[in-house]
Write a protein that holds these residues in place. Structure first.
Motif, PDB file in Angstrom:
ATOM      1  N   PRO A  66      41.824  31.151  45.930  1.00  0.00           N
ATOM      2  CA  PRO A  66      41.356  30.965  47.302  1.00  0.00           C
ATOM      3  C   PRO A  66      39.856  31.214  47.462  1.00  0.00           C
ATOM      4  O   PRO A  66      39.191  30.543  48.257  1.00  0.00           O
ATOM      5  N   GLU A  67      39.309  32.184  46.720  1.00  0.00           N
ATOM      6  CA  GLU A  67      37.879  32.472  46.829  1.00  0.00           C
ATOM      7  C   GLU A  67      37.030  31.252  46.473  1.00  0.00           C
ATOM      8  O   GLU A  67      35.960  31.031  47.058  1.00  0.00           O
ATOM      9  N   LYS A  68      37.503  30.452  45.507  1.00  0.00           N
ATOM     10  CA  LYS A  68      36.718  29.299  45.066  1.00  0.00           C
ATOM     11  C   LYS A  68      36.603  28.226  46.150  1.00  0.00           C
ATOM     12  O   LYS A  68      35.774  27.318  46.040  1.00  0.00           O
ATOM     13  N   LEU A  69      37.430  28.298  47.190  1.00  0.00           N
ATOM     14  CA  LEU A  69      37.261  27.414  48.344  1.00  0.00           C
ATOM     15  C   LEU A  69      36.004  27.799  49.135  1.00  0.00           C
ATOM     16  O   LEU A  69      35.375  26.955  49.767  1.00  0.00           O
ATOM     17  N   MET A  70      35.660  29.087  49.110  1.00  0.00           N
ATOM     18  CA  MET A  70      34.613  29.622  49.983  1.00  0.00           C
ATOM     19  C   MET A  70      33.311  29.951  49.264  1.00  0.00           C
ATOM     20  O   MET A  70      32.252  29.993  49.890  1.00  0.00           O
ATOM     21  N   PHE A  71      33.394  30.215  47.955  1.00  0.00           N
ATOM     22  CA  PHE A  71      32.219  30.693  47.222  1.00  0.00           C
ATOM     23  C   PHE A  71      31.829  29.746  46.100  1.00  0.00           C
ATOM     24  O   PHE A  71      32.673  29.050  45.532  1.00  0.00           O
TER      25      PHE A  71
END
Length: 524
Positions: A66-71
């Motif tokens: 999920p973090e790779k969607l935002m960062f």
């Protein structure tokens, strides 16, 4: 030089150091259908809940997906773990692998409006390398001695010693750049993980632990070709595999992470969903404690390798979704070299034991209490019995197993240890050094074989001492040859990672390291 508009391989990535590189996969992204006019959302059911949303304070794949969607980092990985340029457009590495200079893209803003520039990059790496902040990924980046702002869009890193794997370390998802305006230092550093701010195509909306995470399309994303294709993603923790599959079949989820091997046919039998496969960088093996008899003798270690029918276990436990390994590294790891395999030959195993003066012995095998680990343990136990080795299986829950594994040599009772590893930097360094170097013997790291081989350690040192790709490849090749000959492990297999996807959507994957890759997802 004109910019590239396609994915770049790891080899080409390093050749391009200091050269221009445009957003990877632009051609494919442009070809994907545009989002529908009506509001669209994709629901992802994944095997575990998030632990953190701060990339510098994350140590689990369920959070990194999920973090790779935002960062985004300065550089990163695509769905195949091929390196791609992200927030940096070009870079340079000194020949001695002690300084790394990045030239940043201009005109990028964080989701909170703060500018992305060299000061923001310096803030991030000062933050993670400050031990007072107690961030989990301090150990990954502590080799950075100094981060300097050269000008508004140029930043230079200096390491405390040569580190040829530094670029790969920057590509690790822990290198995701957070907003300095949103993040806090000191005692408040951990709070950022509850309401994160990055530069990615999707921005944070809310996280209800144990229930869901919602992110929505960031309208001002800097790269139109890679912008979000749906309005929002909702990520739900669904630990029970059967429930995840039911959600996929019913249309309540459009992607599930992961699909256990025994349940693959349930997804394949659906007319509305399919399996997505990716070759994994996970390798599995049984470490033999080389400091304890009889595993001090190479012939005994090789004998146990010949005694195991790896393919039979792959077929029965992994439903065929595996490949016998011919190196301690999986093929998708940079620096991998096909070296040798130990074919199933119980007669040769017996002959080697006889040559070593060993005629049957008792030992113990440690493994987790997960279902597949239990099944593998029983299979190994049965096959070693065929050559006169009596194995007692000790399955332990994770916390207990880790506590026992990481005891120092003088206290450690390990003999055989079934384990696996995924080098999350995608580089041979992280697939070899933490597992097999002298410096990584417990309690420091994961050298569960307690193996001490000066020749191997010298090759690792050589590879880390330069940014020269050819020198590094040669050293890692020699290191792999040493490992396969000396056999501190029973070499088993690398796996295939499996996800389930609705036939209505596309371009979502599980990366070779097990991290979800969702950012390109779209409705067909």
């Amino acid at each position: 030089m004109t910019t590239e508009t396609k994915r770049i391989s790891r080899r080409k990535f390093f050749r391009l150091a200091g050269m221009s590189a445009a957003p990877a996969a632009g051609a494919e992204a442009a070809a994907a259908p545009a989002a529908a006019a009506q509001p669209t959302e994709i629901v992802i059911a994944q095997y575990a809940d998030l632990v953190s949303l701060d990339p510098q304070h994350t140590n689990d794949n369920a959070s990194y997906g999920p973090e790779k969607l935002m960062f985004e980092g300065l550089i990163g990985f695509n769905e195949k773990m091929e390196m791609e340029a992200m927030l940096a457009e070009r870079w340079e590495a000194s020949d001695d692998a002690t300084t790394f200079t990045f030239y940043l893209r201009k005109g990028i803003k964080f989701h909170d409006g703060a500018p992305f520039n060299a000061e923001a990059v310096k803030y991030n790496f000062d933050r993670v390398t400050n031990p007072d902040n107690k961030l989990i990924r301090y150990g990954l980046y502590r080799i950075i001695e100094k981060t300097e702002v050269i000008d508004e869009y140029t930043v230079k890193f200096t390491t405390s010693e040569p580190f040829g794997a530094m670029l790969a370390t920057f590509a690790h998802p822990a290198g995701g750049i957070v907003s300095p305006l949103a993040a806090k230092l000191g005692e408040e550093a951990l709070e950022f993980g509850k309401a994160p701010v990055g530069t990615g195509p999707y921005k944070f909306v809310e996280w209800v632990p144990g229930d869901h995470l919602t992110v929505e399309k960031f309208a001002d994303y800097w790269n139109p070709e890679q912008a979000g294709k749906v309005d929002r993603f909702i990520i739900k923790p669904v630990p029970e595999a059967g429930t995840r599959i039911s959600m996929l079949q019913a249309g309540d989820a459009q992607f599930i992470n992961q699909v256990p091997y025994p349940q693959v046919e349930l997804v394949k039998g659906s007319s509305d969903a399919s399996i997505v496969e990716n070759e994994s960088v996970y390798t599995y093996w049984v470490a033999m404690n080389t400091q304890k008899e009889p595993f001090t003798d190479k012939r005994v270690r090789q004998a146990l390798n010949y005694a195991i029918d790896k393919q039979a276990i792959i077929d029965s436990v992994l439903a065929g979704y595996g490949q016998v390994i011919d190196s301690p590294l999986a093929p998708r790891v940079w620096g991998y070299k096909s070296t040798r395999t130990y074919e199933y030959d119980p007669e040769k195993a017996k002959a080697l034991l006889a040559e070593a003066g060993v005629s049957g012995f008792k030992t113990t095998l440690w493994a987790s209490d997960a279902t597949d680990a239990k099944q593998v343990s029983v299979a190994i136990q049965g096959q070693l019995a065929d050559i006169g080795v009596e194995v007692e299986i000790m399955n332990m829950e994770a916390a207990t197993l880790n506590a026992e594994r990481f005891k120092p040599p003088e206290e450690n009772q390990s003999m055989l240890n079934f384990a696996g590893w995924s080098p999350s930097t995608g580089d041979a360094d992280w697939g070899l050094r933490p597992l097999l170097s002298k410096e990584s013997i417990p309690p420091v790291s994961f050298n569960l074989a307690f193996w001490d081989n000066p020749e191997f350690d010298e090759q690792i040192k050589t590879a880390l001492g330069t940014a020269d790709e050819a020198v590094r490849l040669e050293a890692y090749a020699k290191a792999q040859e040493i490992v396969m000959e000396e056999a501190p492990w029973i070499f088993l297999w690398r796996t295939t990672v499996l996800g389930g996807i609705s036939n209505k959507v596309g371009d979502m994957w599980i990366q070779p390291d097990g991290i979800g890759y969702y950012r390109k997802g779209y409705y067909k």
